[in-house]
Design a protein around this motif. Sequence first.
Motif, PDB file in Angstrom:
ATOM      1  N   TRP A 203       0.859  -1.177   0.000  1.00 21.68           N
ATOM      2  CA  TRP A 203       0.000   0.000   0.000  1.00 21.68           C
ATOM      3  C   TRP A 203       0.899   1.233   0.000  1.00 21.68           C
ATOM      4  CZ3 TRP A 203      -5.097  -0.613  -0.687  1.00 21.68           C
ATOM      5  CH2 TRP A 203      -5.671  -1.834  -0.354  1.00 21.68           C
ATOM      6  N   PHE A 204       0.755   2.067  -1.017  1.00 21.98           N
ATOM      7  CA  PHE A 204       1.552   3.289  -1.108  1.00 21.98           C
ATOM      8  C   PHE A 204       0.730   4.444  -0.544  1.00 21.98           C
ATOM      9  CE2 PHE A 204       3.517   0.463  -4.029  1.00 21.98           C
ATOM     10  CZ  PHE A 204       4.856   0.842  -4.101  1.00 21.98           C
ATOM     11  N   ILE A 205       1.287   5.141   0.412  1.00 19.04           N
ATOM     12  CA  ILE A 205       0.582   6.232   1.080  1.00 19.04           C
ATOM     13  C   ILE A 205       1.279   7.548   0.746  1.00 19.04           C
ATOM     14  CG2 ILE A 205      -0.140   7.173   3.313  1.00 19.04           C
ATOM     15  CD1 ILE A 205      -0.162   4.350   4.411  1.00 19.04           C
ATOM     16  N   PRO A 206       0.579   8.502   0.190  1.00 13.82           N
ATOM     17  CA  PRO A 206       1.206   9.791  -0.147  1.00 13.82           C
ATOM     18  C   PRO A 206       1.580  10.559   1.111  1.00 13.82           C
ATOM     19  CG  PRO A 206      -1.172   9.914  -0.464  1.00 13.82           C
ATOM     20  CD  PRO A 206      -0.857   8.470  -0.153  1.00 13.82           C
ATOM     21  N   LYS A 207       2.507  11.478   0.971  1.00 19.70           N
ATOM     22  CA  LYS A 207       2.965  12.247   2.125  1.00 19.70           C
ATOM     23  C   LYS A 207       2.029  13.400   2.474  1.00 19.70           C
ATOM     24  CE  LYS A 207       7.835  11.177   2.480  1.00 19.70           C
ATOM     25  NZ  LYS A 207       9.203  11.729   2.654  1.00 19.70           N
ATOM     26  N   HIS A 208       1.057  13.673   1.610  1.00 20.19           N
ATOM     27  CA  HIS A 208       0.076  14.717   1.898  1.00 20.19           C
ATOM     28  C   HIS A 208      -1.326  14.233   1.529  1.00 20.19           C
ATOM     29  CE1 HIS A 208       3.750  17.178   1.804  1.00 20.19           C
ATOM     30  NE2 HIS A 208       3.095  18.018   2.584  1.00 20.19           N
ATOM     31  N   PHE A 209      -2.283  14.590   2.366  1.00 19.54           N
ATOM     32  CA  PHE A 209      -3.698  14.379   2.100  1.00 19.54           C
ATOM     33  C   PHE A 209      -4.396  15.721   2.293  1.00 19.54           C
ATOM     34  CE2 PHE A 209      -3.886   9.658   2.533  1.00 19.54           C
ATOM     35  CZ  PHE A 209      -4.812   9.411   1.542  1.00 19.54           C
ATOM     36  N   ASN A 210      -5.182  16.111   1.305  1.00 18.19           N
ATOM     37  CA  ASN A 210      -5.935  17.377   1.402  1.00 18.19           C
ATOM     38  C   ASN A 210      -5.036  18.558   1.787  1.00 18.19           C
ATOM     39  OD1 ASN A 210      -8.104  15.779   0.819  1.00 18.19           O
ATOM     40  ND2 ASN A 210      -9.210  16.168   2.732  1.00 18.19           N
ATOM     41  N   GLY A 211      -3.821  18.560   1.241  1.00 20.52           N
ATOM     42  CA  GLY A 211      -2.914  19.674   1.483  1.00 20.52           C
ATOM     43  C   GLY A 211      -2.193  19.629   2.811  1.00 20.52           C
ATOM     44  N   LEU A 212      -2.394  18.579   3.600  1.00 15.23           N
ATOM     45  CA  LEU A 212      -1.752  18.453   4.909  1.00 15.23           C
ATOM     46  C   LEU A 212      -0.803  17.259   4.914  1.00 15.23           C
ATOM     47  CD1 LEU A 212      -4.870  18.882   7.232  1.00 15.23           C
ATOM     48  CD2 LEU A 212      -3.072  20.582   6.855  1.00 15.23           C
ATOM     49  N   PRO A 213       0.273  17.323   5.716  1.00 15.89           N
ATOM     50  CA  PRO A 213       1.057  16.109   5.909  1.00 15.89           C
ATOM     51  C   PRO A 213       0.139  14.977   6.360  1.00 15.89           C
ATOM     52  CG  PRO A 213       2.183  17.980   6.881  1.00 15.89           C
ATOM     53  CD  PRO A 213       0.815  18.466   6.475  1.00 15.89           C
ATOM     54  N   THR A 214       0.382  13.783   5.862  1.00 16.87           N
ATOM     55  CA  THR A 214      -0.543  12.676   6.084  1.00 16.87           C
ATOM     56  C   THR A 214      -0.766  12.385   7.558  1.00 16.87           C
ATOM     57  OG1 THR A 214      -0.028  11.695   3.944  1.00 16.87           O
ATOM     58  CG2 THR A 214      -0.934  10.228   5.622  1.00 16.87           C
ATOM     59  N   ASP A 215       0.301  12.451   8.383  1.00 13.40           N
ATOM     60  CA  ASP A 215       0.101  12.166   9.805  1.00 13.40           C
ATOM     61  C   ASP A 215      -0.675  13.273  10.511  1.00 13.40           C
ATOM     62  OD1 ASP A 215       2.208  13.972   9.670  1.00 13.40           O
ATOM     63  OD2 ASP A 215       3.634  12.725  10.766  1.00 13.40           O
ATOM     64  N   VAL A 216      -0.538  14.516  10.035  1.00 15.58           N
ATOM     65  CA  VAL A 216      -1.348  15.614  10.581  1.00 15.58           C
ATOM     66  C   VAL A 216      -2.817  15.394  10.209  1.00 15.58           C
ATOM     67  CG1 VAL A 216      -1.772  18.101  10.551  1.00 15.58           C
ATOM     68  CG2 VAL A 216       0.581  17.229  10.505  1.00 15.58           C
ATOM     69  N   LYS A 231     -11.053   0.861   6.093  1.00 16.25           N
ATOM     70  CA  LYS A 231     -12.012   0.934   4.991  1.00 16.25           C
ATOM     71  C   LYS A 231     -12.056   2.332   4.390  1.00 16.25           C
ATOM     72  CE  LYS A 231     -16.903   0.048   3.941  1.00 16.25           C
ATOM     73  NZ  LYS A 231     -18.206  -0.431   4.489  1.00 16.25           N
ATOM     74  N   VAL A 232     -12.116   3.349   5.246  1.00 20.92           N
ATOM     75  CA  VAL A 232     -12.206   4.728   4.763  1.00 20.92           C
ATOM     76  C   VAL A 232     -10.923   5.136   4.056  1.00 20.92           C
ATOM     77  CG1 VAL A 232     -12.395   7.139   5.489  1.00 20.92           C
ATOM     78  CG2 VAL A 232     -13.914   5.407   6.488  1.00 20.92           C
ATOM     79  N   LEU A 233      -9.773   4.786   4.659  1.00 21.98           N
ATOM     80  CA  LEU A 233      -8.496   5.189   4.072  1.00 21.98           C
ATOM     81  C   LEU A 233      -8.263   4.496   2.736  1.00 21.98           C
ATOM     82  CD1 LEU A 233      -5.934   6.806   4.232  1.00 21.98           C
ATOM     83  CD2 LEU A 233      -4.945   5.051   5.723  1.00 21.98           C
ATOM     84  N   LYS A 234      -8.659   3.231   2.635  1.00 24.96           N
ATOM     85  CA  LYS A 234      -8.507   2.536   1.355  1.00 24.96           C
ATOM     86  C   LYS A 234      -9.314   3.236   0.262  1.00 24.96           C
ATOM     87  CE  LYS A 234      -9.509  -1.761   2.406  1.00 24.96           C
ATOM     88  NZ  LYS A 234      -9.707  -3.228   2.212  1.00 24.96           N
ATOM     89  N   ARG A 238      -7.652   4.898  -3.099  1.00 24.70           N
ATOM     90  CA  ARG A 238      -8.064   4.530  -4.444  1.00 24.70           C
ATOM     91  C   ARG A 238      -8.452   5.773  -5.247  1.00 24.70           C
ATOM     92  NH1 ARG A 238      -6.438  -0.619  -5.758  1.00 24.70           N
ATOM     93  NH2 ARG A 238      -7.182  -2.159  -4.254  1.00 24.70           N
ATOM     94  N   LYS A 239      -9.114   6.698  -4.575  1.00 25.00           N
ATOM     95  CA  LYS A 239      -9.554   7.917  -5.268  1.00 25.00           C
ATOM     96  C   LYS A 239      -8.376   8.817  -5.607  1.00 25.00           C
ATOM     97  CE  LYS A 239     -12.801  11.774  -4.796  1.00 25.00           C
ATOM     98  NZ  LYS A 239     -13.820  12.409  -3.921  1.00 25.00           N
ATOM     99  N   GLN A 240      -7.413   8.940  -4.689  1.00 20.10           N
ATOM    100  CA  GLN A 240      -6.298   9.859  -4.903  1.00 20.10           C
ATOM    101  C   GLN A 240      -5.213   9.264  -5.795  1.00 20.10           C
ATOM    102  OE1 GLN A 240      -5.075  12.085  -1.513  1.00 20.10           O
ATOM    103  NE2 GLN A 240      -2.993  12.435  -2.230  1.00 20.10           N
ATOM    104  N   ILE A 241      -4.948   7.951  -5.654  1.00 22.83           N
ATOM    105  CA  ILE A 241      -3.822   7.337  -6.359  1.00 22.83           C
ATOM    106  C   ILE A 241      -4.273   6.534  -7.569  1.00 22.83           C
ATOM    107  CG2 ILE A 241      -1.955   5.652  -6.121  1.00 22.83           C
ATOM    108  CD1 ILE A 241      -1.644   6.497  -3.240  1.00 22.83           C
ATOM    109  N   GLY A 242      -5.414   5.885  -7.469  1.00 20.98           N
ATOM    110  CA  GLY A 242      -5.880   5.046  -8.556  1.00 20.98           C
ATOM    111  C   GLY A 242      -5.466   3.597  -8.375  1.00 20.98           C
ATOM    112  N   ASP A 243      -5.659   2.816  -9.409  1.00 19.19           N
ATOM    113  CA  ASP A 243      -5.369   1.382  -9.379  1.00 19.19           C
ATOM    114  C   ASP A 243      -3.887   1.169  -9.670  1.00 19.19           C
ATOM    115  OD1 ASP A 243      -5.316  -1.341  -9.491  1.00 19.19           O
ATOM    116  OD2 ASP A 243      -6.531  -1.510 -11.318  1.00 19.19           O
ATOM    117  N   LEU A 244      -3.142   0.705  -8.671  1.00 15.27           N
ATOM    118  CA  LEU A 244      -1.698   0.537  -8.837  1.00 15.27           C
ATOM    119  C   LEU A 244      -1.355  -0.643  -9.725  1.00 15.27           C
ATOM    120  CD1 LEU A 244      -0.400   1.367  -5.248  1.00 15.27           C
ATOM    121  CD2 LEU A 244      -0.501   2.834  -7.259  1.00 15.27           C
ATOM    122  N   ALA A 245      -2.297  -1.546  -9.946  1.00 12.33           N
ATOM    123  CA  ALA A 245      -2.032  -2.665 -10.851  1.00 12.33           C
ATOM    124  C   ALA A 245      -1.719  -2.162 -12.259  1.00 12.33           C
ATOM    125  CB  ALA A 245      -3.228  -3.611 -10.878  1.00 12.33           C
TER     126      ALA A 245
END
Length: 435
Positions: A203-216, A231-234, A238-245
Amino acid sequence: MQDKAAIIGGGPAGLAMGRALKAFGIGFEIIEQNADFGGLWNRDWPLSPVYDSAHFISSRTMSGFDGFPMPEDWPDYPRHDQILAYTRDFARAHGLYEHARFGVAVAAARPTADGWDVETADGERRAYRWLICANGATWDAKTPAIPGAFDGRIRHARDYNSADDLAGRRVLIVGCGNSGADIACDAAQRATHAGLSLRRGYWFIPKHFNGLPTDVYAARQPNVPLWLRQKVLKRRLRKQIGDLARLGLPEPDHELLETHPLMNDQILHHLRHGDVAIYPDIDRLEGREVVFKDGARAAFDEIILATGYDWSAPFLAPDVNPFDGGRAELPLCVFSPERDDLFFISFIKAAGSSITLFGEMAWIIARALRAAAAGGAEHAKLRAEVARNDYDLLKGLRTVASSRHEAYVNRDAYAAALLRLRRRMSWPKTESADA
């Protein structure tokens, strides 16, 4: 015997420990084999795993020593040299340099009837009442055996320093933890061909979500059960990154958050632009060629093993060394089950800032030392707690069956366990000036 503690290691863990003991008025010495503080962030240390492009993978906002925030004008994810400067600033601010012995490596730490005999590589021996192992968990390279012979260069990620080394070479990176992903990005920019060999999907997690650092961003979300968070994060991933396959990546064989977070945006950029080729697990080596599990083969000049680290305390004798047979789960990740004068502060793995975790662990160890120094009922009660060791450090989090995730903890569960210990011991909820 000196009625003080020997702290082995002057990285962030050792510095957090020194600050806590100083606040409690407990004597200590920090024994550091290098010429200055910094631990793994000190690139003058030959075993430092830090490379030119290394950055923190937790944000400056959610990281660092408690009460000592990183500068607000720093980037969200500071560079390695900034983290080194930060640790040394912390040491100066808390007067820890005057407690350090630099340039001496610990050759052996031997238990005695009333403490520890610590011998350094120069032959000097000193006696201490307590021993605290803060020697780090990211330096003893884990190198898997790969069948066959390779005519090119093979090295561990610990020995990688700069993308300049990769120029004009065909490079295969084995493993896709955070270091492996970073090195693959370096190879994508400088190597003739960059390959990434994966045993499983991630699972690849971006360093920012909604303009904020992901941990913030995560810290601001409602406190919901783990399954709902997954469930929510997945869905958001999927919406932000797309299908990695689509990028040639295998599907993860585990739930989100069941492996250590892989925080990297650049690797997705390079995969989308064809700069990194994905390969399956290696079957064997034949000259300059790597033969993969699916039967495919490709030629490379260099293989870099981003295959993780063993936990080691090589100065301890086997009968008191919990890591003599590999990673081990210690009571609350800090206590020795056998001895009440031996503690560990480097050996924990969880999502989030390790420096912050070290601070939380240090205050618990400091409380334990003060109880031991006083003796009596509090010390006896603490040893009973350590022996009982009924703390759940996962709280429903299932981790994949890999050596990397042995002794892995759920950050929220660990915080709850420390709070539970404090309540049982009638210690204050958090540390303050009354320490």
